[in-house]
Motif scaffolding. Structure first.
Motif, PDB file in Angstrom:
ATOM      1  N   PHE A 151       0.818  -1.188   0.000  1.00 48.43           N
ATOM      2  CA  PHE A 151       0.000   0.000   0.000  1.00 48.43           C
ATOM      3  C   PHE A 151       0.858   1.246   0.000  1.00 48.43           C
ATOM      4  N   ALA A 184      -6.257  -7.726   0.646  1.00 50.74           N
ATOM      5  CA  ALA A 184      -6.602  -6.644   1.565  1.00 50.74           C
ATOM      6  C   ALA A 184      -7.798  -6.990   2.438  1.00 50.74           C
ATOM      7  N   TYR A 224     -12.742   1.347   6.451  1.00 47.69           N
ATOM      8  CA  TYR A 224     -11.311   1.095   6.571  1.00 47.69           C
ATOM      9  C   TYR A 224     -10.552   2.401   6.387  1.00 47.69           C
ATOM     10  N   LEU A 251      -6.559   3.974   5.616  1.00 44.82           N
ATOM     11  CA  LEU A 251      -5.249   3.636   5.084  1.00 44.82           C
ATOM     12  C   LEU A 251      -4.342   4.855   5.235  1.00 44.82           C
ATOM     13  N   SER A 263       1.777   0.572   5.029  1.00 46.29           N
ATOM     14  CA  SER A 263       0.461   0.641   5.645  1.00 46.29           C
ATOM     15  C   SER A 263      -0.514  -0.315   4.971  1.00 46.29           C
ATOM     16  N   ARG A 264      -1.379  -0.884   5.783  1.00 42.98           N
ATOM     17  CA  ARG A 264      -2.434  -1.755   5.274  1.00 42.98           C
ATOM     18  C   ARG A 264      -3.789  -1.219   5.734  1.00 42.98           C
ATOM     19  N   PRO A 265      -4.865  -1.532   5.000  1.00 41.72           N
ATOM     20  CA  PRO A 265      -6.185  -1.056   5.423  1.00 41.72           C
ATOM     21  C   PRO A 265      -6.520  -1.561   6.829  1.00 41.72           C
TER      22      PRO A 265
END
Length: 963
Positions: A16, A340, A364, A366, A373-375
């Motif tokens: 991401f 994701a 979510y 981000l 970074s991830r959701p």
């Protein structure tokens, strides 16, 4: 074709990272997704998927050097070419000048050339002898320099001149490693001496490069005296003016760890590194990592043996287990649910450095500031999120449980009215916001800096998923299946003062009624067209500008304008209209891969930053760049290629030339023509459509079809011309490709047979003439005989008609007799009835007289008795019977004779009784005629049955009637 191709199943998460400052290709990926990855797995290559080298010819056809031969891919079909002397290939190269494909591998090198049928044939240039060492027999690189084709083995570098077909060679100082090409210059590394540049037919040493020990995998020319050297174990180095330095790139740490095996320099200066351990890395020329692909992010394998940039500046990867295709030049990337785990996306919004994603699973966030970074699911937001809006730097969330605000990361509910679809700010009041809900419209007001739910708008209880204010401040609500509601709000915005409804009874409104804003004007659209509202006439009128803007686009369910970009959703497509002054471009091609994955009128289209948009789809989120550069949408697509022509019959199939100088002659029995076509510059999945016209059969063009093979069965003899063209997703048409052929007449219509047929016609003419002469004589005789037979038939007919007439006469006579008999019976019956009535009357008179006799004197009694005698004589008058008998015999001649003949013992009274029974008279009527009582009649009937010897089952009347 047993090809396992992953389309959307391979569109998966890159990570991401946020690459707002960089582009990888000309447009590059956008936001935090990955480009389309299409996989051709190991099974396609018959169990040996090692792809050592890749190239592309002038038509766009791809070629791959593999352990089991040369593989060709035309965008539709895979074809494997092998040669007993040249199968284990290591390198392949297409030379544009002579349009020939060269290959090298274990045992030698040569070139491949297409025959007239489009099939590749191998021509050997050099074959290593059995006495040569493995190093001398194994060729790993092919290149070109100043009109020469260079083939490199471990021991020699060969220079082949195609024009003169001559060849020279240079021995390796010790052992060659690999050949490298960059910006028209060619380099080769020696394991001991280091790097050399090939200049003319000599090797010029690059000083201070002997430290790599054969480990150089790529060269990039930066300046005339500056090189970028890519090594397998030690990463990337800079060589400048004889000084070699390791690049102090952060990326170098990962490249050293993952070991580089392949390298590709891109047209814009960016660099692609294929590794053994961890897929590919993409960086700019300063070494800043832009992208990273591995098996977790879409690749089939992590070991990248070869890299190639095609004509469309998209990337092909040769793997240790197949081929991957990365479509990075589309300006589109994907953030999908496969990794994701964000579900179906209904809303997307960016504020500052945070990206907010609303899905069927919740909200979510981000963090765009962090590459890794991830959701992250916001706590408490689980459920269906319909919308995410940025209103006054405040995130509003429409949820199936109601309306929510995101306050300092906390999911805070401000209304529990179910199903908040959409939010609209009051056009004149900054402290009022409306939400369209499942069952009406909620009102929120900002009080002391905090948004509070105030009320629901009165009298309106419909679903309000689409709301817009017009230019005079009235609120419109579109209900797709009902029509449009116009709400006049109070000055404080908290109540409805008047509501008007425009439904399906209006000629300009139809189901699937929507609305949008175009250049500030409220536009209503439905299958009837595009309309604006006239306040004077209080009705809708056609919007000419919107109609022109979306000309050719049907079944629209959503339109969103962002400056000169007009995004739209229709039933089977997704795209945008790109406005440039008074010209409009309909852009659909980049979105062909997910045109059937959008959510219809639930689709969310959001602008994240300049030229970057997000689109929600059922398995994730798509990031798109708009407008699209002219290089990606302008001009005509490449023309289709005829890859094979088969002439088919029930007994055999003939492969015809694919590019004949003269029309192809097709034997009549092979008049089933099959054309195999390809669009190499649009690898499978780009949804280019084909249209054809076969002159000689019809002058009409076919419909646009997505087909790679055309069949024309049972063509009649004659001349034909096949015209082909393709259309890309943006509606651009390619040049026309023409193929001419002639279906021959059958053998029995050849010249020899035509002359023979002429002679036969002459002979047959005289035979027919003689035949008809004889036939005329026979016909004359036949006619004479026929006339005689006709006369005989007429005579017989006359006789038959005469007999028929006589028969009819007899029938008429019989009918006459029957009618006369009926008449006589009627007369007889009438006479009998008269006698009956007479006798009954006389009997009544006699009875009256007898009564009178009882009451009269002697003198009168004498007179009465005389009168009674006269009456008795009249009742028993024999004349009545004789008259009846006369009439009866006229009607039923020989009746008494026949009865007397069969029953001789009958008396005169028996015969009377038989006559009366013949006339079907009742016992009472018979009693009157015979001047006896009814009981006496019954006794007479009984005695007559005995005399006639009748059984109890037999009817006396029916028996008498039978005479």
């Amino acid at each position: 074709m047993n090809m396992r191709i992953s389309l959307f199943s391979r569109l998966i998460l890159l990570g991401f990272g946020f690459f707002s400052s960089y582009t990888v290709w000309g447009q590059g990926p956008v936001e935090q997704g990955v480009s389309l990855i299409k996989s051709f797995a190991r099974e396609q290559f018959r169990g040996d998927g090692k792809i050592w080298d890749i190239t592309q010819d002038g038509d766009g056809i791809m070629y791959f050097a593999a352990n089991n031969g040369l593989w060709e891919y035309d965008g539709t079909r895979w074809t494997n070419y092998t040669n007993p002397l040249h199968n284990n290939l290591r390198a392949v190269h297409y030379n544009k000048e002579d349009q020939i494909l060269y290959s090298a591998g274990y045992g030698g090198f040569g070139f491949w050339k297409k025959d007239e049928k489009g099939e590749l044939n191998y021509y050997e240039i050099y074959s290593a002898g059995l006495e040569e060492s493995n190093h001398a027999a194994e060729f790993w690189s092919v290149g070109e320099l100043e009109g020469h084709i260079l083939f490199q083995s471990f021991e020699k570098l060969f220079f082949y001149t195609p024009g003169t077909q001559t060849m020279d060679s240079i021995d390796a100082p010790s052992v060659f490693s690999f050949l490298h090409k960059s910006k028209g210059r060619v380099f080769v590394e020696d394991y001991v001496e280091g790097l050399f540049e090939v200049v003319g037919d000599e090797l010029v040493k690059i000083p201070n490069t002997g430290v790599f020990g054969g480990g150089i995998v790529g060269i990039s020319v930066v300046e005339d005296n500056e090189l970028l050297i890519v090594s397998d174990d030690d990463g990337v180095f800079e060589w400048k003016d004889g000084v070699l330095r390791s690049k102090r790139w952060r990326l170098n740490v990962g490249l050293k760890r993952d070991r580089i095996y392949s390298f590709q320099e891109l047209d814009n200066g960016n660099l692609v590194f294929g590794t053994i351990m961890n897929g590919i890395y993409v960086s700019n020329k300063r070494g800043v990592r832009l992208l990273h692909f591995d098996t977790r992010k879409g690749l089939e394998k992590n070991t990248i043996l070869s890299l190639f940039l095609d004509h469309q500046t998209n990337l092909w990867l040769g793997l240790d287990g197949g081929v991957n295709y990365l479509k990075i030049n589309s300006g589109i990337s994907y953030l999908l649910d496969e990794i994701a785990k964000i579900g179906t996306v209904y809303a997307s919004q960016r504020m500052l450095k945070m990206h907010y994603i609303g899905s069927n699973q919740g909200l979510y966030t981000l963090d765009l500031r962090k590459e890794s970074s991830r959701p992250r699911l916001v706590k408490g937001s689980q459920g269906q999120v319909w919308s995410v809006e940025n209103i006054d730097q405040q995130i509003w969330i429409g949820h199936h449980k109601g309306a929510f605000l995101l306050k300092e990361g906390a999911f805070t509910q401000i209304s529990n009215e179910p199903g908040a679809w959409i939010f609209q700010k009051h056009p004149k009041r900054d402290d009022i916001v409306y939400s369209g809900n499942y069952f009406g419209i909620c009102v929120y007001k900002k009080i002391q800096g905090e948004w509070k739910f105030i009320t629901k708008l009165n009298t309106f209880n419909e679903s309000a998923r689409f709301m817009e204010f017009d230019n005079i401040g009235r609120l419109w609500v579109a209900h797709p299946s009902k029509g449009y509601y116009r709400l006049l709000l109070s000055n404080d915005g908290l109540a409805i003062e008047k509501m008007d409804f425009f439904g399906m009874d209006n000629q300009n409104i139809e189901r699937y009624a929507y609305m949008t804003r175009i250049d500030g004007n409220l536009i209503f659209f439905n299958p009837q067209g595009f309309f604006q509202f006239d306040e004077v006439d209080n009705d809708f009128y056609q919007s000419r500008y919107a109609t022109e803007l979306f000309e050719g686009v049907e079944n629209l369910s959503r339109i969103e304008q962002f400056g000169d970009i007009f995004w739209y959703i229709s039933k089977n497509s997704l795209g945008f209209i790109q406005r440039e002054g008074n010209e409009f471009k309909n852009i659909q091609e980049p979105f062909a891969h997910f045109r059937n994955k959008h959510l219809g009128d639930f689709t969310s289209i959001s602008k994240l930053r300049k030229n970057i948009f997000s689109i929600g789809i059922y398995d994730g989120l798509v990031f798109c760049r708009a407008p699209v550069p002219d290089s990606l949408v302008a001009g005509s697509p490449a023309a289709p290629i005829i890859r094979g022509v088969n002439l088919i019959s029930s007994k055999d199939t003939i492969a015809a030339s694919i590019a004949p100088s003269d029309p192809v002659s097709v034997p009549y029995r092979n008049n089933f023509i099959e054309f195999k076509i390809a669009t190499p510059n649009a690898p499978e999945g780009d949804f280019w459509k084909v249209q054809y016209q076969l002159k000689g059969l019809t002058d009409d063009w076919s419909d646009w079809i997505n087909r790679k093979q055309l069949n024309f069965p049972n063509l009649s003899p004659g001349d034909y011309e096949l015209n082909l063209r393709v259309m890309d997703g943006n509606g651009n048409m390619s040049p026309i490709v023409t193929y001419s052929f002639e279906v021959e007449h059958p053998w029995y219509l050849g010249t020899f047979f035509i002359v023979l047929y002429a002679l036969l016609v002459v002979a047959v003419f005289f035979m027919i003439r003689e035949y008809f002469r004889r036939k005329a004589l026979k016909e004359k005789e036949r006619l004479q005989k026929k006339d005689e037979e006709k006369m005989q038939r007429q005579k017989e007919k006359y006789e038959r008609e005469k007999l028929e007439s006589e028969k009819r006469l007899l029938v008429l006579k019989e009918e006459k007799y029957r009618l006369e008999l009926e008449q006589k019976n009627n007369e007889l019956s009438s006479a009998a009835m008269i006698n009956i009535r007479k006798n009954e009357l006389l009997s009544e008179i006699k009875n009256d007289i007898k009564q009178l006799e009882k009451n009269s004197g002697d003198q009168a009694l004498s007179s009465v008795k005389k009168l009674i005698k006269k009456i008795n004589r009249q009742i028993n008058s024999q004349e009545d019977w004789l008259s009846f008998e006369l009439h009866f015999n006229n009607a039923h001649a020989h009746f008494f004779d026949k009865i007397r003949e069969k029953h001789s013992g009958l008396t005169a009274n028996d015969f009377k009784l038989c006559a009366y029974l013949k006339l079907n008279l009742s016992s009472k009527e018979i009693a009157s005629l015979m001047n006896i009582s009814v009981r006496s009649v019954e006794m007479s009937r009984y005695r007559l049955r005995k005399k006639l010897d009748l059984s109890p089952e037999e009817s006396l009347s029916e028996y008498i009637s039978s005479f």
